[in-house]
Design a protein around this motif. Structure first.
Motif, PDB file in Angstrom:
ATOM      1  N   THR A  98       0.834  -1.200   0.000  1.00 53.71           N
ATOM      2  CA  THR A  98       0.000   0.000   0.000  1.00 53.71           C
ATOM      3  C   THR A  98       0.870   1.252   0.000  1.00 53.71           C
ATOM      4  O   THR A  98       2.066   1.211   0.354  1.00 53.71           O
ATOM      5  CB  THR A  98      -0.920   0.014   1.222  1.00 53.71           C
ATOM      6  N   ALA A  99       0.269   2.366  -0.391  1.00 53.04           N
ATOM      7  CA  ALA A  99       0.985   3.637  -0.421  1.00 53.04           C
ATOM      8  C   ALA A  99       1.473   3.991   0.973  1.00 53.04           C
ATOM      9  O   ALA A  99       0.763   3.816   1.964  1.00 53.04           O
ATOM     10  CB  ALA A  99       0.066   4.730  -0.965  1.00 53.04           C
ATOM     11  N   GLY A 100       2.712   4.506   1.070  1.00 55.13           N
ATOM     12  CA  GLY A 100       3.289   4.904   2.345  1.00 55.13           C
ATOM     13  C   GLY A 100       4.093   3.820   3.025  1.00 55.13           C
ATOM     14  O   GLY A 100       4.756   4.091   4.033  1.00 55.13           O
ATOM     15  N   THR A 101       4.055   2.599   2.508  1.00 57.79           N
ATOM     16  CA  THR A 101       4.833   1.516   3.112  1.00 57.79           C
ATOM     17  C   THR A 101       6.323   1.787   2.928  1.00 57.79           C
ATOM     18  O   THR A 101       6.788   2.078   1.828  1.00 57.79           O
ATOM     19  CB  THR A 101       4.468   0.171   2.476  1.00 57.79           C
ATOM     20  N   THR A 102       7.093   1.695   4.020  1.00 58.32           N
ATOM     21  CA  THR A 102       8.541   1.883   3.944  1.00 58.32           C
ATOM     22  C   THR A 102       9.174   0.663   3.300  1.00 58.32           C
ATOM     23  O   THR A 102       8.974  -0.467   3.744  1.00 58.32           O
ATOM     24  CB  THR A 102       9.133   2.106   5.334  1.00 58.32           C
ATOM     25  N   LEU A 103       9.936   0.894   2.251  1.00 60.33           N
ATOM     26  CA  LEU A 103      10.551  -0.197   1.504  1.00 60.33           C
ATOM     27  C   LEU A 103      12.009  -0.405   1.898  1.00 60.33           C
ATOM     28  O   LEU A 103      12.428  -1.532   2.160  1.00 60.33           O
ATOM     29  CB  LEU A 103      10.460   0.100  -0.001  1.00 60.33           C
ATOM     30  N   PHE A 104      12.787   0.693   1.937  1.00 60.43           N
ATOM     31  CA  PHE A 104      14.211   0.617   2.269  1.00 60.43           C
ATOM     32  C   PHE A 104      14.577   1.786   3.180  1.00 60.43           C
ATOM     33  O   PHE A 104      13.939   2.841   3.138  1.00 60.43           O
ATOM     34  CB  PHE A 104      15.092   0.679   1.011  1.00 60.43           C
TER      35      PHE A 104
END
Length: 461
Positions: A98-104
């Motif tokens: 989902t939008a806003g999810t921290t990836l790195f």
């Protein structure tokens, strides 16, 4: 001799008598045979299925095929360099985030130090400006005092000159006063020079302060760039960056596709596409800016359908909107690309019954124009080449060659040659001979299906 003659006669009679008896019996049978019955001449009648040709509203439509692709794609690029200290465990190929999810997360300590260093440099420049302002005030006050002392020295020099003219003082006293006046004037000049240098020094410090401020702003902008978040709902298509890996500015960390919308560029045969246009739309063909208005005026509706191999019924359907038309016609296939967009292609997905519309899926796109004025419509099965079979008032076959206005996948629109209410043959009598006697049987269900098909009840949203 007599006995021999007698034996010959007996042999002849033995052969002749049975033969004569057979002929006599045959003659009797023929004489007693009844007269042949004469049946009246009859005409072959063919059973055929017919419908009364309806005059119905109809919707032009065209069908094309193409591959689904995401309307938005995203490439996560490192805006700062550093070592990856955290990778979201959900970042795997095919995962939906989902939008806003921290990836790195990239190590931020170097950028925190850069912020602290820039803040310190900015504080130094601010202190230098404050010090410069204080020094300027001190110089201005000292200059005011020295100017007053210069005025006193000037008046004293004038007085000494008058006394020298009156021979009341010696020349040495006048010379000494002259030296004091010049020294005071030099002191004033030094302070004025110092005061004149302060604006230039202020401009230098201001420039250094702005430079420090720019470094601080850049450091503060780089600091949040160490965290990479999903800008919108997406599906990961490629992710190879691992924790502990050093990444450089501009290096790709992840590739993903948006799940908010999917588009399909359907290749529609040019003849089919032209058939769904109204004649007044061609007036804009010379105006490039008119192409954008053309789409709005066409009022096309679209539906994306997924069909199974060899199946007539669509496995899944998605409502779509026509977004744009490709900039060129394929010279090899003579098709025009029509791009349609499906919003929320993952909504209501129920795999395997109804899969989501995903990238690479080969689908059918149906385009429907607004309803047209009622006209005679016939099923495609009523068309035999370019001919139509009609049952006349005497139930005999009449062969017509009507003018077609539109040819759809399962119905045709007649421009002339068939009148509403005429009985049209659906079956295929072989051989079809004009004037042959027919036994027509109405097919009301076929007529109802024809009207629904022409109106686009099933295929047009």
């Amino acid at each position: 001799m007599a006995p021999k003659t007698s034996r010959r006669i007996r042999r002849g009679l033995a052969v002749l008598l049975p033969l004569l008896a057979g002929v006599l019996v045959l003659a009797v049978l023929v004489a007693q045979r009844p007269e042949p019955q004469r049946s009246p001449a009859t005409e072959d009648v063919r059973n055929v299925s017919v419908i009364e040709a309806p005059a119905s509203a109809w919707r032009p439509r065209a069908t094309g095929f193409g591959e689904a692709r995401p309307a938005r794609t995203w490439r996560a690029v490192g805006e700062v360099s550093g070592r990856i200290v955290e990778r979201n465990e959900q970042v795997e190929t095919g995962a939906i985030l989902t939008a806003g999810t921290t990836l790195f997360r990239i190590d931020r300590r170097d950028y925190e130090l850069a912020v602290a260093e820039a803040e310190a440099a900015l504080a130094v420049r601010r202190a230098q400006l404050e010090e410069l302002d204080t020094r300027r005030d001190n110089v201005e006050q000292s200059l005011a005092i020295e100017r007053r002392r210069l005025e006193v020295a000037a008046r004293e020099l004038e007085r000494q000159q008058r006394l020298l003219d009156q021979e009341s003082v010696s020349q040495a006293d006048v010379d000494r006063q002259q030296r004091e006046y010049l020294q005071q004037r030099q002191a004033v000049q030094d302070l004025e020079n110092t005061l004149a240098q302060i604006p230039a020094e202020r401009r230098r410090i201001e420039a250094e302060r702005q430079s420090a401020g720019a470094r601080l702003e850049q450091a503060r902008r780089d600091l949040p760039r160490t965290t990479i978040d999903a800008p919108f709902d997406l599906r990961v298509s490629e992710a190879e960056t691992e924790t502990g890996q050093y990444v450089r500015t501009g290096e790709t960390l992840l590739r993903a596709d948006g799940v908010g919308a999917t588009e399909v560029e359907a290749e529609v045969p040019l003849s089919r596409f032209r058939a769904i246009l109204t004649s007044d739309l061609h007036r804009d063909r010379r105006d490039p800016a008119g192409l954008d208005r053309l789409l709005n005026r066409m009022g096309l509706s679209a539906e994306v359908r997924l069909r199974t191999t060899g199946g007539d019924e669509a496995m899944a359907r998605w409502q779509a909107r026509v977004d744009r038309i490709s900039d060129a016609i394929d010279p090899r296939t003579r098709t025009v690309g029509v791009v349609v967009v499906v919003e929320r292609p993952y909504a209501d997905a129920r795999p395997p019954e109804k899969p989501p519309l995903v990238k690479g899926m080969y689908v059918e796109v149906g385009l429907c124009a607004p309803p047209r004025e009622p006209a005679v419509v016939l099923p495609r099965t009523a068309l035999h080449g370019e001919r139509v079979y009609v049952v006349d008032a005497d139930d005999r076959l009449a062969i017509r060659e009507p003018t077609l206005r539109f040819r759809g996948s399962d119905f045709v629109v007649i421009a002339g040659g068939i009148e509403p209410g005429e009985r049209v043959v659906l079956s295929d009598p072989v051989p079809a001979i004009a004037g042959m006697k027919l036994a027509p049987e109405d097919a009301p269900d076929a007529r109802a299906r024809l009207i629904d098909s022409a109106r686009g009840v099933r295929d047009c949203p």
